[in-house]
Design an enzyme around this catalytic site. Structure first.
Site, PDB file in Angstrom:
ATOM      1  N   GLU B  30       0.784  -1.323   0.125  1.00 12.56           N
ATOM      2  CA  GLU B  30      -0.103  -0.332   0.010  1.00 12.56           C
ATOM      3  C   GLU B  30       0.646   1.778  -0.181  1.00 12.56           C
ATOM      4  OE1 GLU B  30      -2.353  -0.868   3.435  1.00 12.56           O
ATOM      5  OE2 GLU B  30      -3.153  -2.467   2.820  1.00 12.56           O
ATOM      6  N   LEU B  59      -5.595  -1.862  -1.743  1.00 13.13           N
ATOM      7  CA  LEU B  59      -6.098  -1.707   0.308  1.00 13.13           C
ATOM      8  C   LEU B  59      -6.506  -2.875   1.230  1.00 13.13           C
ATOM      9  CD1 LEU B  59      -6.605   1.483   2.192  1.00 13.13           C
ATOM     10  CD2 LEU B  59      -6.092  -1.160   2.910  1.00 13.13           C
ATOM     11  N   GLU B  61      -4.938  -7.153   2.718  1.00 13.67           N
ATOM     12  CA  GLU B  61      -3.480  -6.758   2.787  1.00 13.67           C
ATOM     13  C   GLU B  61      -3.770  -8.734   3.182  1.00 13.67           C
ATOM     14  OE1 GLU B  61      -5.032  -5.050   4.897  1.00 13.67           O
ATOM     15  OE2 GLU B  61      -3.998  -3.486   5.215  1.00 13.67           O
ATOM     16  N   GLN B  83       1.538  -2.036   6.056  1.00 15.33           N
ATOM     17  CA  GLN B  83       2.173  -0.576   6.078  1.00 15.33           C
ATOM     18  C   GLN B  83       2.195  -0.158   7.633  1.00 15.33           C
ATOM     19  OE1 GLN B  83      -0.975   2.674   5.350  1.00 15.33           O
ATOM     20  NE2 GLN B  83       0.562   2.559   3.686  1.00 15.33           N
ATOM     21  N   PHE B  84       1.550  -0.997   8.589  1.00 16.42           N
ATOM     22  CA  PHE B  84       2.128  -0.746  10.165  1.00 16.42           C
ATOM     23  C   PHE B  84       1.733  -2.093  10.542  1.00 16.42           C
ATOM     24  CE2 PHE B  84       1.565   3.795   9.604  1.00 16.42           C
ATOM     25  CZ  PHE B  84       1.996   4.284  10.256  1.00 16.42           C
ATOM     26  N   ASP B  85       2.432  -2.903  11.711  1.00 15.25           N
ATOM     27  CA  ASP B  85       2.100  -4.159  13.055  1.00 15.25           C
ATOM     28  C   ASP B  85       0.946  -4.865  12.642  1.00 15.25           C
ATOM     29  OD1 ASP B  85       1.519  -1.882  14.784  1.00 15.25           O
ATOM     30  OD2 ASP B  85       3.403  -2.007  14.924  1.00 15.25           O
ATOM     31  N   PHE B  87      -1.394  -3.736  11.099  1.00 19.42           N
ATOM     32  CA  PHE B  87      -2.458  -3.675  10.044  1.00 19.42           C
ATOM     33  C   PHE B  87      -1.936  -5.039   8.702  1.00 19.42           C
ATOM     34  CE2 PHE B  87      -2.827   1.282   8.456  1.00 19.42           C
ATOM     35  CZ  PHE B  87      -3.558   1.284   9.985  1.00 19.42           C
ATOM     36  N   TYR B  89      -2.668  -8.095  10.297  1.00 20.74           N
ATOM     37  CA  TYR B  89      -3.363  -8.581  10.986  1.00 20.74           C
ATOM     38  C   TYR B  89      -4.566  -9.571  10.436  1.00 20.74           C
ATOM     39  CZ  TYR B  89      -1.516  -7.484  15.286  1.00 20.74           C
ATOM     40  OH  TYR B  89      -0.305  -6.988  16.341  1.00 20.74           O
ATOM     41  N   HIS B 130      -0.769   1.764  15.664  1.00 19.69           N
ATOM     42  CA  HIS B 130       0.654   1.894  14.912  1.00 19.69           C
ATOM     43  C   HIS B 130       1.526   1.998  15.604  1.00 19.69           C
ATOM     44  CE1 HIS B 130      -3.128   3.920  12.198  1.00 19.69           C
ATOM     45  NE2 HIS B 130      -2.023   4.694  11.445  1.00 19.69           N
TER      46      HIS B 130
END
Lengths: 373, 337
Positions: B30, B59, B61, B83-85, B87, B89, B130
């Site tokens: 992303e 978008l 994952e 993009q972030f930890d 995100f 999942y 985040h």
């Protein structure tokens, strides 16, 4: 009034999108004038495969009841879909089957015993996916759909002529991965065909509790993918519709979503009791529309089914069944040490230690067995 | 050439060099294309290699990782960015059921040389979702390698190694350290994945850590030195494989150990390491192995995160609780008096 538009991007107009909707009735060929226009060699070939397929389902179900397999999800009643799926693939194309699609894998040319490896209770997927261009049987629902998109996308990036065909059931169309795969395929315009075998039940849950959509093929339009509805017990219709979808993908026209209306005559697996959630009348209704019977009727009416054709089809099926009985009658002997061999390309020290421990246990076991004599 | 470089720049250089060296390396995720990633780690890659090699994706994952599996099946070497930890999942099922198991269940016929980059951890004032430290989920899944860099040189070296690996690698990028600078000579060789590095050698206590908390431990070790404690700091670099040899050797020498990480403590990586040290170094231990971790609470908001993050004070406090002989003498005197 000034119409403000975002940065101009080429997209079809909303009016174009109506062509993405499936027809009101599923595509049918058997029983129509179109049936006689299809090449008789192709029709006979599909007939032989249907007969073989039915025998395969019967034989493997019987062997499972005898304890030779751990489980068998049968496609009895869905053979037209399985036969059609295998028949439309070119040698360079890839098939992405679920655990229920063993028949299509066998008809793709994979050895039946290798195909059934996981269902026998062994630890690995049996056949070599790269050799046969058949992905491993996928158990978690719809999770192989993005794989089919990724592989097709990779092939296209490399300039290779490869189309991927992903098989799913009706229940799996509720899973997120199904939708993400459709969306990725549409955005990438990947050469992928999604083939939903709507057999009316996800184990026990009927389609009415699965979706409120007019049809599963309608799910394509939300992604910009054409949806096609086909009679899944009409092997000529399945073959024709899938061929068109594959050709469209191959020509750069992007993905297609095909929904076949069919029925799972057997229970979900040998471990399931279908009488708890459906009536005998319903099953009888679908048995009347049996895919093998439908094609046989057509062949008889058109004089294409002589006794020789029929006998040869049945002989080939019996030969396959006998081979299954012989080879699945022999116990598989998986090596416990294989549990460790392929977890990593590079083994971790922790796994090496555990491997050593199991080897010692096995040595002790065999010493004990030897010492008892 | 050497100079003051950020970890973010080293990661970017690693991706660029890997893509130059191997045309099968594809980067996607992303905002990684035109924007260059929200942390700019993929800056300039789409311009240099084109959008086929560095691609923005929808978008989703699971779709990102699922398509990566298909691309790997066809012989490509995908590098995906979550993009972030937190995100990452939605991609968990693809990770656990397919990425981690595919090599094993196909007897090596379908390896998964996929690198999954995950910016992880807090300390950057991120709002909820985040700042997670999600490593425990990953290390519990057989078939994955889990790696985290704490230095600029390692950021480059470990990412290159991860991309070259035929095993799937979860590459945890410590967000808080993205903008730390070090003198760095590109191509400076680093230890391979699976080897821990002793960042500071001492004789009385071993701090075992990785990623975000390596600088915290280094600072705590320097402060403890002033109090007369000679402290080692081991940077694990990879959690799977776990370099027990290096850890055990240091702990056997020192007799005391503290495991430090930012993630919650309960059933975390620190619990595993403490258990292994106890099992393997028991007769060398002068004190129980202690853990300094985040609390077992959902990651706190920016206004409160400093109370959650293990800092030097908490590490120093743990060091002081390691049953030193002078404590025992004090206790003895208290009893006899």
């Amino acid at each position: 009034m000034t119409v403000v538009t975002a940065a101009a991007e080429p997209r079809p107009t909303i009016a174009d999108h109506t062509t993405l909707l499936p027809g009101d009735e599923p595509v049918r060929i058997l029983g129509t004038d179109q049936a006689s226009t299809i090449d008789s060699g192709l029709v006979r070939g599909l007939y032989r495969q249907l007969v073989l397929g039915r025998r395969f389902n019967r034989q493997v179900t019987a062997l499972t009841k005898q304890g030779r397999l751990a489980v068998y999800p049968s496609t009895t009643g869905q053979e037209a879909c399985q036969v059609g799926a295998a028949a439309v693939l070119g040698p360079q194309d890839w098939l992405f089957p679920t655990y229920r699609d063993t028949l299509s894998v066998v008809l793709r040319g994979v050895d039946p015993v290798e195909t059934l490896t996981l269902l026998r209770g062994d630890w690995h997927t049996g056949y070599d996916s790269r050799v046969h261009r058949v992905a491993p049987l996928c158990t978690p629902l719809a999770t192989h759909c993005p794989h089919a998109v990724g592989l097709a996308h990779a092939a296209r990036l490399r300039g290779d002529d490869v189309v991927t065909l992903a098989l799913v059931g009706d229940g799996a169309t509720s899973e997120g991965d199904f939708h993400e795969a459709l969306n990725f395929a549409a955005v990438y315009q990947s050469p992928t065909v999604f083939f939903v075998q709507n057999n009316r039940y996800a184990i026990s849950v009927p389609l009415s509790k699965q979706t409120a959509a007019p049809s599963l093929a309608h799910k394509g339009i939300g992604y910009g993918i054409p949806g096609v509805l086909v009679d899944g017990n009409d092997v000529l219709a399945v073959h024709t519709v899938l061929t068109e979808a594959m050709e469209r993908a191959r020509a750069g026209g992007g993905p297609t979503l095909v929904e076949a209306l069919t029925y799972r005559i057997d229970a979900h697996t040998n471990a399931d009791d279908a009488t708890r959630y459906r009536t005998d009348d319903e099953v009888a209704f679908w048995q009347e529309r049996d895919p093998v019977t439908l094609l046989e009727r057509h062949l008889r009416e058109t004089g294409m089914l002589d006794s020789d054709t029929e006998r040869r089809a049945r002989d080939a099926a019996e030969e396959m069944a006998a081979d299954l009985r012989t080879r699945l009658g022999v116990d598989a002997t998986p090596d416990p040490m294989d549990l460790f061999r392929h977890v990593y390309a590079e083994q971790t020290p922790q796994l090496r230690e555990q491997q050593t421990r199991l080897a010692a246990e096995l040595a002790a076991e065999s010493e004990l067995a030897g010492g008892g004599q | 050439m050497s100079g003051s470089t950020t970890m973010a720049r080293a990661l970017n250089t690693a991706l660029r060099d890997a893509m130059r060296a191997d045309p099968t390396v594809h980067v996607f995720g992303e905002d990684v294309g035109q924007l260059g990633g929200v942390f700019r780690i993929t800056d300039g890659l789409a311009a240099e290699f084109g959008e086929d090699r560095c691609a923005d994706t929808p978008l989703a994952e699971a779709g990102i990782l699922g398509t990566a599996v298909g691309m790997a099946m066809y012989g490509l070497r995908p590098v995906v960015e979550m993009q972030f930890d937190a995100f990452a999942y939605p991609a968990f099922e693809q990770l656990v059921d397919h990425v981690a198991k595919m090599r094993n269940r196909t007897r090596g016929n379908l390896p998964m040389p996929i690198t999954i980059r995950v910016p992880y951890g807090g300390g950057i004032g991120g709002v909820e979702h985040h700042s997670d430290s999600s490593e425990a989920y990953y290390v519990h899944t057989p078939g994955l390698h889990v790696v985290s860099s704490a230095t600029v040189a390692d950021a480059y070296g470990l990412l290159r190694q991860s991309i070259a690996s035929d095993d799937p690698v979860i590459f945890l990028e410590p967000k808080r350290l993205y903008w730390t600078r070090e003198d760095w000579a590109p191509q400076a060789p680093v230890e391979p994945i699976g080897r821990a590095v002793v960042r500071r050698s001492g004789t009385s206590v071993v701090l075992v850590t990785y990623g975000q908390t390596v600088p915290v431990c280094m600072e705590a070790a320097a402060l403890a030195q002033a109090d007369g404690r000679d402290v080692s700091v081991i940077d694990l670099r990879s959690l799977v494989p776990f370099d027990e040899e290096t850890v055990y050797a240091a702990v056997r020498r020192a007799g005391r150990a503290v495991v430090v990480h930012e993630a919650s403590g309960f059933a975390g990586v620190g619990a595993e390491i403490a258990a292994r040290i106890s099992e393997n170094c028991f007769h060398h231990l002068e004190a129980p192995v202690l853990r300094v971790t985040g609390f077992d609470v959902p990651y706190p908001p920016p206004m409160l995160e400093r109370h959650h993050l293990p800092g030097t004070d908490r590490v120093l406090d743990a060091i002081e609780r390691l049953q030193w002989a002078d404590d025992i003498e004090r206790a003895w005197h208290a009893v006899s008096a």
